[in-house]
Write a protein that holds these residues in place. Structure first.
Motif, mmCIF file in Angstrom:
data_model
loop_
_atom_site.group_PDB
_atom_site.id
_atom_site.type_symbol
_atom_site.label_atom_id
_atom_site.label_comp_id
_atom_site.label_asym_id
_atom_site.label_seq_id
_atom_site.Cartn_x
_atom_site.Cartn_y
_atom_site.Cartn_z
ATOM 1 N N ARG A 183 0.821 -1.214 0.000
ATOM 2 C CA ARG A 183 0.000 0.000 0.000
ATOM 3 C C ARG A 183 0.854 1.265 0.000
ATOM 4 N NH1 ARG A 183 -5.253 0.718 3.759
ATOM 5 N NH2 ARG A 183 -5.813 -1.013 2.379
ATOM 6 N N TYR A 184 1.978 1.251 0.683
ATOM 7 C CA TYR A 184 2.816 2.441 0.787
ATOM 8 C C TYR A 184 4.249 2.114 0.363
ATOM 9 C CZ TYR A 184 -1.074 4.127 3.640
ATOM 10 O OH TYR A 184 -2.323 4.497 4.102
ATOM 11 N N PRO A 185 4.495 1.893 -0.929
ATOM 12 C CA PRO A 185 5.842 1.512 -1.377
ATOM 13 C C PRO A 185 6.892 2.590 -1.085
ATOM 14 C CG PRO A 185 4.437 2.046 -3.245
ATOM 15 C CD PRO A 185 3.545 1.982 -2.058
ATOM 16 N N ASP A 186 6.483 3.849 -0.975
ATOM 17 C CA ASP A 186 7.406 4.940 -0.645
ATOM 18 C C ASP A 186 6.956 5.644 0.627
ATOM 19 O OD1 ASP A 186 9.146 4.792 -2.983
ATOM 20 O OD2 ASP A 186 7.360 5.400 -4.099
ATOM 21 N N GLY A 187 6.352 4.901 1.547
ATOM 22 C CA GLY A 187 5.779 5.489 2.741
ATOM 23 C C GLY A 187 6.794 5.903 3.786
ATOM 24 N N LEU A 188 6.257 6.410 4.897
ATOM 25 C CA LEU A 188 7.097 6.875 5.991
ATOM 26 C C LEU A 188 7.984 5.768 6.548
ATOM 27 C CD1 LEU A 188 4.364 8.938 7.907
ATOM 28 C CD2 LEU A 188 6.239 9.872 6.530
ATOM 29 N N ARG A 218 14.693 -9.717 -5.110
ATOM 30 C CA ARG A 218 14.832 -8.294 -4.768
ATOM 31 C C ARG A 218 14.663 -7.423 -6.018
ATOM 32 N NH1 ARG A 218 17.097 -7.112 0.113
ATOM 33 N NH2 ARG A 218 17.986 -5.176 -0.700
ATOM 34 N N GLU A 219 15.157 -7.946 -7.128
ATOM 35 C CA GLU A 219 15.002 -7.192 -8.373
ATOM 36 C C GLU A 219 13.537 -7.075 -8.753
ATOM 37 O OE1 GLU A 219 16.450 -7.361 -13.046
ATOM 38 O OE2 GLU A 219 17.355 -8.700 -11.553
ATOM 39 N N GLU A 220 12.775 -8.157 -8.539
ATOM 40 C CA GLU A 220 11.345 -8.107 -8.838
ATOM 41 C C GLU A 220 10.643 -7.104 -7.947
ATOM 42 O OE1 GLU A 220 7.320 -10.897 -8.730
ATOM 43 O OE2 GLU A 220 9.289 -11.804 -8.348
ATOM 44 N N ARG A 221 10.991 -7.134 -6.664
ATOM 45 C CA ARG A 221 10.350 -6.195 -5.738
ATOM 46 C C ARG A 221 10.699 -4.754 -6.116
ATOM 47 N NH1 ARG A 221 11.987 -6.036 -0.263
ATOM 48 N NH2 ARG A 221 12.149 -8.310 -0.243
ATOM 49 N N GLY A 222 11.940 -4.515 -6.525
ATOM 50 C CA GLY A 222 12.317 -3.170 -6.939
ATOM 51 C C GLY A 222 11.529 -2.702 -8.152
ATOM 52 N N LEU A 223 11.374 -3.622 -9.150
ATOM 53 C CA LEU A 223 10.589 -3.276 -10.324
ATOM 54 C C LEU A 223 9.136 -3.000 -9.949
ATOM 55 C CD1 LEU A 223 10.212 -2.935 -13.357
ATOM 56 C CD2 LEU A 223 9.882 -5.434 -13.520
ATOM 57 N N TRP A 224 8.610 -3.794 -9.025
ATOM 58 C CA TRP A 224 7.216 -3.593 -8.613
ATOM 59 C C TRP A 224 7.013 -2.222 -7.976
ATOM 60 C CZ3 TRP A 224 2.656 -4.846 -9.746
ATOM 61 C CH2 TRP A 224 1.591 -4.654 -8.866
ATOM 62 N N ARG A 225 7.993 -1.806 -7.191
ATOM 63 C CA ARG A 225 7.896 -0.477 -6.576
ATOM 64 C C ARG A 225 7.866 0.609 -7.653
ATOM 65 N NH1 ARG A 225 12.084 0.849 -2.113
ATOM 66 N NH2 ARG A 225 10.737 2.672 -2.061
ATOM 67 N N GLU A 226 8.691 0.470 -8.682
ATOM 68 C CA GLU A 226 8.697 1.448 -9.765
ATOM 69 C C GLU A 226 7.343 1.459 -10.487
ATOM 70 O OE1 GLU A 226 11.848 0.668 -12.426
ATOM 71 O OE2 GLU A 226 13.450 0.879 -10.923
ATOM 72 N N VAL A 227 6.824 0.256 -10.736
ATOM 73 C CA VAL A 227 5.542 0.145 -11.423
ATOM 74 C C VAL A 227 4.439 0.803 -10.615
ATOM 75 C CG1 VAL A 227 3.767 -1.519 -12.131
ATOM 76 C CG2 VAL A 227 6.165 -1.888 -12.761
ATOM 77 N N GLU A 246 0.842 0.752 -19.103
ATOM 78 C CA GLU A 246 2.109 0.342 -19.717
ATOM 79 C C GLU A 246 3.074 -0.219 -18.668
ATOM 80 O OE1 GLU A 246 5.759 2.284 -22.356
ATOM 81 O OE2 GLU A 246 3.992 3.491 -21.837
ATOM 82 N N ALA A 247 3.109 0.408 -17.499
ATOM 83 C CA ALA A 247 4.013 -0.054 -16.441
ATOM 84 C C ALA A 247 3.631 -1.457 -15.972
ATOM 85 C CB ALA A 247 3.992 0.931 -15.282
ATOM 86 N N TYR A 248 2.328 -1.684 -15.776
ATOM 87 C CA TYR A 248 1.894 -3.004 -15.308
ATOM 88 C C TYR A 248 2.148 -4.072 -16.379
ATOM 89 C CZ TYR A 248 -0.167 -0.671 -11.310
ATOM 90 O OH TYR A 248 -0.332 0.062 -10.170
ATOM 91 N N ARG A 249 1.987 -3.697 -17.650
ATOM 92 C CA ARG A 249 2.316 -4.665 -18.700
ATOM 93 C C ARG A 249 3.808 -4.994 -18.688
ATOM 94 N NH1 ARG A 249 -1.068 -1.296 -22.021
ATOM 95 N NH2 ARG A 249 -3.132 -2.257 -22.257
#
Length: 555
Positions: free
Chosen positions: A397-402, A424-433, A440-443
């Motif tokens: 819910r809060y990928p860039d949260g407090l 970890r790479e997948e999680r990083g990509l998910w945060r960007e998405v 387009e990002a989700y695709r």
């Protein structure tokens, strides 16, 4: 033949001021004997005009040596006579007193009244002119006086001062005997304008409305000459003169209503346009006088945009868009909608925009505080408890949260310890998405990780953002909706696992949707107020993920 002006003026008066109209009426007063001022024998000559006026079909109200109360009573009787069909004459001969802004015809009982009491002991000429103005173009006021000195009292001087004559009223003044002779011998001559009648009167002064082409009294029916065309032209000319005398939009529109293609139609329309354009021209000149710099114009445009008015650009140039925005603001704020600004209006716009910005900042601050409170509360219920499921739920819910940094650190420790960590790479990509939050990002995520840990969330969000599918074909049935979501086997397995955990008995959890799976989906939809179809939709997966995304991935 010029009788037609009477009809034209009367018609115009009926159109513009149907309330009170003086018609074929005259008031004649000669005050020659004053109690406390020198006698004025020539003033009595005014009454010599009464027979001539009556012969000219006037109803005459007259009197000699009247005090102030009687004067006012006679003037009121004049007001009571109305039929809207003829001219009005007021002849006052006697002593006058003046101040800076008005003059008075004194009643015979006046005793050096002074400025404080002259209203009670005399008749205000301003009042007389206001009454006469109710018949514009057909009202004549005759004032007879002499040069004898007398003492009118403190604050007053003898004689008649400067008069602010209303439109359409003619004022003629001069020696009392000459005024009386003019009223009896010249004024009542039919088929002649006042301008012509005054040509030989070198001791009389005329002010106000004087139209050379307009007869004051019409010729009698038997004296008419000329054909019908001349008669119509004269009628129109008279109507036009009356409109000019009133000089208002209503007057010119009344002329145009009667003569839309008349001789003076173009002049009438031009005059109306001049009246409408005058405020705009004045406003334009006033704005030019402000010498607004480009930076100031830019600031004004930004302020208007802040207030919700579209200026079509804020480059510091006032084009049609900005003028329209200014006009809209002026209309909304009780200002004349000229589209040109005054200094006061610029200050008002700036103040309103500053207030709007302050309100917006307060709203944003309050919203941030609410959102932060909500995030902190969510953290308390998820990530702060320290388990992997709670940490994942918080980060989802809060990928860039407090607390995202703390959550990621703790989750890394747990996954390293248990050997169950996500890539970890997948999680990083998910945060960007998640930050981009576009179809387009989700695709992009699904192309790289079709069976990834966040595939179901990606497919759900993609279905919400692009409900027609990537090929642009609209889904027209529940089955087509599910097919358009492109659910991977992993995603189907997660859905089955969640249905089983919630007690809906979907059958074997293997990523294959059987009849039992469809029944479980229907029961879930019915229980959660969704459309009952037996097929997966974005609404269904969103509902599942809303409160239990962490649980799905932790099972």
């Amino acid at each position: 033949m010029r009788l037609e002006f009477t009809t034209a003026a009367a018609a115009l008066l009926v159109a513009l001021a149907p309330g009170i109209a003086l018609a074929n009426s005259a008031l004649v007063v000669g005050n020659d004997a004053y109690a406390e001022a020198p006698r004025m024998p020539d003033a009595a000559d005014a009454l010599d005009a009464v027979p001539a006026l009556e012969d000219a079909e006037f109803t005459v109200i007259s009197g000699a040596n009247l005090d102030a109360d009687t004067l006012r009573a006679r003037l009121n009787r004049l007001l009571e006579r109305e039929d809207g069909s003829g001219p009005a004459v007021v002849l006052l001969s006697g002593r006058f007193a003046r101040a800076a802004h008005d003059s008075w015809f004194l009643g015979t009982g006046a005793d050096a009244p002074g400025l404080a009491r002259v209203g009670a002991e005399g008749l205000s000429l301003e009042t007389v002119m206001e009454i006469a103005a109710r018949t514009p173009g057909r009202a004549v006021i005759l004032l007879g006086h002499d040069d004898t000195e007398f003492e009118p009292g403190e604050g007053l001087e003898p004689g008649i001062g400067r008069l602010d004559i209303p439109q359409g009223v003619t004022v003629i003044r001069g020696p009392a005997d000459r005024i009386a002779r003019f009223a009896a011998e010249e004024l009542t001559v039919r088929g002649r304008s006042l301008a012509v009648a005054l040509e030989s009167q070198d001791r009389l002064t005329a002010e106000g409305f004087l139209a050379a082409e307009t007869d004051f009294l019409p010729e009698p029916d038997g004296d008419r000459t000329g054909d019908a065309e001349l008669e119509r032209n004269a009628t129109q000319a008279g109507f036009w003169s009356a409109a000019q005398a009133v000089d208002t939009e209503d007057a010119y529109n009344a002329y145009l209503d009667r003569y839309p293609d008349g001789r003076f139609a173009a002049d009438a329309r031009n005059r109306i346009q001049e009246m409408r354009d005058a405020p705009r021209r004045e406003a334009q000149q006033a704005e030019r006088g402000l010498q607004l710099s480009r930076a100031t114009r830019h600031a004004i445009q930004e302020n208007l945009v802040e207030l919700g008015y579209d200026t079509r650009g804020t480059e510091g140039v006032f084009g049609a868009g900005t003028r329209g925005a200014i006009q809209a603001w002026q209309s909304a704020n009780g200002e004349e909608p000229t589209s040109y600004l005054t200094a006061d209006q610029i200050a008002r716009i700036e103040a309103q925009a500053d207030r709007r910005r302050a309100e917006a900042e307060d709203e944003q601050r309050a919203r941030r505080e609410r959102e932060e409170q909500q995030e902190r509360a969510y953290w308390e219920e998820t990530g702060k408890k320290g388990d992997a499921a709670g940490l994942r739920a918080y980060l989802e819910r809060y990928p860039d949260g407090l607390f995202s940094g703390v959550a990621e650190g703790r989750l890394d420790e747990i996954e390293a310890r248990e050997g169950t960590g996500f890539d970890r790479e997948e999680r990083g990509l998910w945060r960007e998405v998640r930050r981009e939050n576009t179809a387009e990002a989700y695709r992009r995520y699904l192309d790289r990780y079709p069976d990834g840990a966040f595939a179901l969330q990606a497919e759900t969000r993609l279905a919400e953002l692009d409900p027609d599918g990537s090929d642009g074909t609209a889904a027209r049935s529940p089955e087509e909706v599910e097919r358009a979501m492109g659910l991977s086997k992993t995603s189907r397995t997660l859905i089955e696992r969640r249905l089983a955990a919630l007690g809906y008995q979907p059958g074997q959890v293997d990523g294959e949707f059987t009849g039992r799976t469809r029944d479980a989906i229907r029961r879930y939809q019915e229980r959660n107020g969704l459309e009952i179809t037996g097929y997966v939709s974005a609404a269904l997966t969103s509902r599942m993920l809303a409160g239990a995304a962490a649980g799905i991935f932790n099972e």
